[in-house]
Design a protein around this motif. Structure first.
Motif, PDB file in Angstrom:
ATOM      1  N   GLY A 226     -28.820 -22.901 -75.076  1.00  0.00           N
ATOM      2  CA  GLY A 226     -29.194 -23.841 -74.245  1.00  0.00           C
ATOM      3  C   GLY A 226     -29.193 -25.220 -75.031  1.00  0.00           C
ATOM      4  N   LEU A 227     -29.626 -26.164 -74.373  1.00  0.00           N
ATOM      5  CA  LEU A 227     -29.662 -27.715 -74.866  1.00  0.00           C
ATOM      6  C   LEU A 227     -30.911 -28.159 -75.455  1.00  0.00           C
ATOM      7  CD1 LEU A 227     -28.111 -30.507 -75.159  1.00  0.00           C
ATOM      8  CD2 LEU A 227     -29.247 -30.813 -72.779  1.00  0.00           C
ATOM      9  N   SER A 228     -31.237 -28.343 -76.529  1.00  0.00           N
ATOM     10  CA  SER A 228     -32.402 -29.003 -77.225  1.00  0.00           C
ATOM     11  C   SER A 228     -32.305 -30.471 -77.728  1.00  0.00           C
ATOM     12  CB  SER A 228     -32.757 -28.111 -78.676  1.00  0.00           C
ATOM     13  OG  SER A 228     -32.953 -26.625 -78.055  1.00  0.00           O
ATOM     14  N   VAL A 229     -33.412 -31.015 -77.617  1.00  0.00           N
ATOM     15  CA  VAL A 229     -33.292 -32.645 -78.054  1.00  0.00           C
ATOM     16  C   VAL A 229     -34.466 -32.386 -79.267  1.00  0.00           C
ATOM     17  CG1 VAL A 229     -32.797 -33.312 -75.916  1.00  0.00           C
ATOM     18  CG2 VAL A 229     -35.009 -33.208 -76.431  1.00  0.00           C
ATOM     19  N   PHE A 230     -34.134 -33.637 -80.126  1.00  0.00           N
ATOM     20  CA  PHE A 230     -35.226 -33.687 -81.102  1.00  0.00           C
ATOM     21  C   PHE A 230     -35.299 -35.129 -81.621  1.00  0.00           C
ATOM     22  CE2 PHE A 230     -31.198 -33.552 -83.610  1.00  0.00           C
ATOM     23  CZ  PHE A 230     -31.404 -34.480 -84.579  1.00  0.00           C
ATOM     24  N   SER A 231     -36.527 -35.544 -82.160  1.00  0.00           N
ATOM     25  CA  SER A 231     -36.526 -36.927 -82.707  1.00  0.00           C
ATOM     26  C   SER A 231     -37.437 -36.683 -83.769  1.00  0.00           C
ATOM     27  CB  SER A 231     -37.139 -37.803 -81.644  1.00  0.00           C
ATOM     28  OG  SER A 231     -37.383 -39.168 -82.099  1.00  0.00           O
ATOM     29  N   MET A 232     -37.479 -37.426 -84.833  1.00  0.00           N
ATOM     30  CA  MET A 232     -38.325 -37.594 -85.917  1.00  0.00           C
ATOM     31  C   MET A 232     -38.436 -39.134 -86.340  1.00  0.00           C
ATOM     32  SD  MET A 232     -37.123 -34.401 -88.238  1.00  0.00           S
ATOM     33  CE  MET A 232     -35.178 -34.726 -88.171  1.00  0.00           C
ATOM     34  N   ALA A 233     -39.711 -39.593 -87.007  1.00  0.00           N
ATOM     35  CA  ALA A 233     -39.756 -41.036 -87.549  1.00  0.00           C
ATOM     36  C   ALA A 233     -41.095 -40.996 -88.393  1.00  0.00           C
ATOM     37  CB  ALA A 233     -40.374 -41.623 -86.207  1.00  0.00           C
ATOM     38  N   GLY A 234     -40.981 -42.068 -89.174  1.00  0.00           N
ATOM     39  CA  GLY A 234     -42.027 -42.108 -90.342  1.00  0.00           C
ATOM     40  C   GLY A 234     -42.140 -43.709 -90.443  1.00  0.00           C
TER      41      GLY A 234
ATOM     42  N   ASP B 192     -19.489 -18.463 -73.851  1.00  0.00           N
ATOM     43  CA  ASP B 192     -19.624 -17.380 -73.598  1.00  0.00           C
ATOM     44  C   ASP B 192     -19.132 -16.240 -74.865  1.00  0.00           C
ATOM     45  OD1 ASP B 192     -21.093 -17.924 -71.487  1.00  0.00           O
ATOM     46  OD2 ASP B 192     -19.529 -17.403 -70.323  1.00  0.00           O
ATOM     47  N   ALA B 193     -18.025 -16.747 -75.297  1.00  0.00           N
ATOM     48  CA  ALA B 193     -17.239 -16.008 -76.337  1.00  0.00           C
ATOM     49  C   ALA B 193     -17.956 -16.151 -77.919  1.00  0.00           C
ATOM     50  CB  ALA B 193     -15.754 -16.169 -76.284  1.00  0.00           C
ATOM     51  N   ARG B 194     -18.672 -17.319 -77.799  1.00  0.00           N
ATOM     52  CA  ARG B 194     -19.528 -17.623 -79.260  1.00  0.00           C
ATOM     53  C   ARG B 194     -20.916 -17.476 -78.945  1.00  0.00           C
ATOM     54  NH1 ARG B 194     -16.877 -15.797 -83.103  1.00  0.00           N
ATOM     55  NH2 ARG B 194     -18.230 -17.213 -84.212  1.00  0.00           N
ATOM     56  N   PRO B 195     -21.605 -16.664 -78.468  1.00  0.00           N
ATOM     57  CA  PRO B 195     -23.062 -16.813 -78.123  1.00  0.00           C
ATOM     58  C   PRO B 195     -24.081 -17.463 -79.254  1.00  0.00           C
ATOM     59  CG  PRO B 195     -22.495 -14.644 -78.063  1.00  0.00           C
ATOM     60  CD  PRO B 195     -21.291 -15.243 -78.506  1.00  0.00           C
ATOM     61  N   ASN B 196     -23.565 -17.035 -80.617  1.00  0.00           N
ATOM     62  CA  ASN B 196     -24.489 -17.494 -81.676  1.00  0.00           C
ATOM     63  C   ASN B 196     -23.857 -18.547 -82.429  1.00  0.00           C
ATOM     64  OD1 ASN B 196     -25.874 -14.940 -81.409  1.00  0.00           O
ATOM     65  ND2 ASN B 196     -24.277 -13.685 -82.247  1.00  0.00           N
ATOM     66  N   ASP B 197     -23.032 -19.089 -82.007  1.00  0.00           N
ATOM     67  CA  ASP B 197     -22.434 -20.409 -82.497  1.00  0.00           C
ATOM     68  C   ASP B 197     -23.253 -21.757 -82.179  1.00  0.00           C
ATOM     69  OD1 ASP B 197     -20.551 -19.154 -83.457  1.00  0.00           O
ATOM     70  OD2 ASP B 197     -18.733 -20.314 -82.436  1.00  0.00           O
ATOM     71  N   GLU B 198     -23.143 -22.827 -82.629  1.00  0.00           N
ATOM     72  CA  GLU B 198     -24.151 -24.139 -82.430  1.00  0.00           C
ATOM     73  C   GLU B 198     -23.526 -25.281 -82.659  1.00  0.00           C
ATOM     74  OE1 GLU B 198     -28.582 -24.208 -83.036  1.00  0.00           O
ATOM     75  OE2 GLU B 198     -28.055 -25.939 -84.309  1.00  0.00           O
ATOM     76  N   VAL B 199     -23.621 -26.372 -81.761  1.00  0.00           N
ATOM     77  CA  VAL B 199     -22.762 -27.543 -81.909  1.00  0.00           C
ATOM     78  C   VAL B 199     -24.135 -28.785 -81.729  1.00  0.00           C
ATOM     79  CG1 VAL B 199     -22.571 -27.867 -79.456  1.00  0.00           C
ATOM     80  CG2 VAL B 199     -21.222 -29.395 -81.369  1.00  0.00           C
ATOM     81  N   GLY B 200     -24.006 -29.522 -82.854  1.00  0.00           N
ATOM     82  CA  GLY B 200     -25.145 -30.751 -82.848  1.00  0.00           C
ATOM     83  C   GLY B 200     -24.680 -32.168 -82.975  1.00  0.00           C
ATOM     84  N   TRP B 201     -25.193 -32.957 -82.618  1.00  0.00           N
ATOM     85  CA  TRP B 201     -25.153 -34.397 -83.070  1.00  0.00           C
ATOM     86  C   TRP B 201     -26.369 -35.195 -83.303  1.00  0.00           C
ATOM     87  CZ3 TRP B 201     -26.934 -38.789 -80.624  1.00  0.00           C
ATOM     88  CH2 TRP B 201     -26.506 -40.058 -81.268  1.00  0.00           C
ATOM     89  N   GLY B 202     -26.372 -36.060 -84.341  1.00  0.00           N
ATOM     90  CA  GLY B 202     -27.804 -36.623 -84.545  1.00  0.00           C
ATOM     91  C   GLY B 202     -27.250 -37.942 -85.180  1.00  0.00           C
ATOM     92  N   LEU B 203     -28.315 -39.021 -85.004  1.00  0.00           N
ATOM     93  CA  LEU B 203     -28.051 -40.509 -85.506  1.00  0.00           C
ATOM     94  C   LEU B 203     -29.747 -40.621 -86.264  1.00  0.00           C
ATOM     95  CD1 LEU B 203     -26.805 -43.399 -85.812  1.00  0.00           C
ATOM     96  CD2 LEU B 203     -28.067 -43.734 -83.584  1.00  0.00           C
TER      97      LEU B 203
ATOM     98  N   GLY C 249     -24.958 -21.602 -78.549  1.00  0.00           N
ATOM     99  CA  GLY C 249     -24.454 -20.696 -77.783  1.00  0.00           C
ATOM    100  C   GLY C 249     -23.529 -21.428 -76.773  1.00  0.00           C
ATOM    101  N   PRO C 250     -22.693 -22.308 -77.242  1.00  0.00           N
ATOM    102  CA  PRO C 250     -21.875 -23.376 -76.299  1.00  0.00           C
ATOM    103  C   PRO C 250     -20.900 -22.704 -75.354  1.00  0.00           C
ATOM    104  CG  PRO C 250     -21.189 -23.527 -78.555  1.00  0.00           C
ATOM    105  CD  PRO C 250     -22.421 -22.641 -78.556  1.00  0.00           C
TER     106      PRO C 250
END
Length: 384
Positions: free
Chosen positions: A261-269, A293-304, A290-291
């Protein structure tokens, strides 16, 4: 008794831009080997464990070699596994005891600060999109992996999903000395104590119990440090502080599978302006586990990520450069830097993952005259 062996290798290639346009590839890696001892099973001490971990780092950093002006230095790094010297280190050497049915626990020994404070389970290769961010900005007092400090950490589980924790970490100039990388006791060199503190909420949201973590914390250092706000180059300030937050929340599941599933994150200091190199920092992004069905253990991410260098720090360095006479004249100022990354993590076997990524760095090293840089990266991870 549980043994663990990990290997991570990170490569980076400057596709375009940076201070030095000579295209090249840089490679950095880390071996880690550790053992967790269940002291209840071994010698009958209930709810107690002992951890020993050694790490060995090798390689070079593309950010320092190609992306930033050597007169400035770096802010972030496109290879987070690089740093603290190409040496074998004793990274963890601690005893942990749980008490009162798990409501309280303490750790004693040599501990990296980032093991317990400002944590985030990051798969990014860029340093400023990873865990323990206060240490990436205040590395002379807050030590992340692989450097450890003599410390005591206490954690109170106030009620389910709520906790508070406090640490006392010995500040010793020898902790980062590559020649003392295997020393358990450093002796002389203590300058003060680092006191990190954190309040946390770790909810399970909705009927699918989607996991989240909300951490609010800060730190205080009792060590004397340079006061950049002073006109005197010898002015010291007693005490240094900062604050941070970490938010990580899964928002969706895939067909009731909470592991996908989809998760969001944020960090600051925010760091003390009188004594800090980085005055403030913030990052945000999304990941999807799990993006396909054939690759349920994979992951994709984007961050700034965004970081701003302290103006007082710049003025101090300008005065130092002018007065030294070695390199007279104005020194380039460091300002704002932006780091963006997108990655795809392919779990090829239960123990091996390949993680290609593309990074974009705006104002590398905070240099507004330095060309923005595109970097192609790849990480390999093996866990046994």
């Amino acid at each position: 008794m549980a043994f663990k062996f990990n290997y991570i290798a990170e490569s980076a290639y400057n596709l375009h831009g940076g201070y030095d346009h000579d295209r090249t590839i840089r490679y950095a890696d880390q071996f880690s080997a550790g053992v967790t001892l269940d002291l209840d099973k071994l010698i009958g001490i209930a709810d107690a464990t002992f951890q020993i971990t050694f790490t060995d780092r090798n390689g070079d950093d593309l950010t320092a070699d190609r992306l930033t002006d050597p007169a400035n230095g770096t802010i972030s790094s496109v290879q987070e596994v690089h740093g603290r010297g190409n040496v074998l280190r004793l990274t963890q050497f601690w005893y942990k005891q749980s008490m009162f049915d798990g409501r309280f626990s303490y750790k004693l020994g040599r501990i990296p600060v980032g093991d317990d404070f400002a944590t985030y389970e990051s798969q990014f290769q860029n340093l400023y999109l990873g865990s323990g961010e206060p240490g990436n900005q205040n590395g002379d007092i807050w030590y992340n992996w692989p450097v450890s400090q003599w410390a005591a950490v206490g954690r109170w589980n106030i009620k389910p999903h709520y906790y508070a924790q406090l640490g006392l970490f010995n500040l010793n100039l020898n902790n980062t000395d590559p020649d003392k990388h295997l020393d358990i006791i450093h002796g002389n060199g203590t300058t003060g104590t680092l006191i990190p503190f954190e309040l946390g909420w770790t909810p399970r949201l909705g009927h699918e119990n989607l996991p989240g973590a909300y951490r609010l914390g800060g730190y205080y250092s009792s060590a004397d440090t340079q006061d950049y706000s002073s006109d005197s180059d010898d002015q010291q300030k007693s005490g240094r502080y900062g604050f941070y937050y970490v938010i990580d929340q899964q928002l969706t599941s895939h067909e009731s599978d909470a592991n996908r599933g989809l998760s969001v994150f944020s960090m600051a200091g925010w760091n003390d302006k009188d004594t800090s190199f980085i005055e403030r920092y913030v990052s945000t992004g999304v990941t999807y586990a799990g993006p396909f069905d054939a690759r349920p253990n994979d992951e994709v991410g984007w961050g700034l990520a965004y970081a701003m260098v302290n103006d007082d720090y710049n003025r101090y360095n300008q005065r130092q450069a002018t007065r030294s006479g070695v390199n007279p004249g104005p020194r380039p100022s460091q300002g704002e830097e932006y780091n963006a990354e997108i990655y795809y993590s392919a779990q090829l076997t239960p123990w091996f993952a390949l993680r290609p990524n593309l990074q974009y760095v705006v104002n590398p090293g905070g240099g507004s005259d330095t060309d923005n840089a595109w970097v192609l990266g790849a990480a390999m991870l093996a866990n046994f």
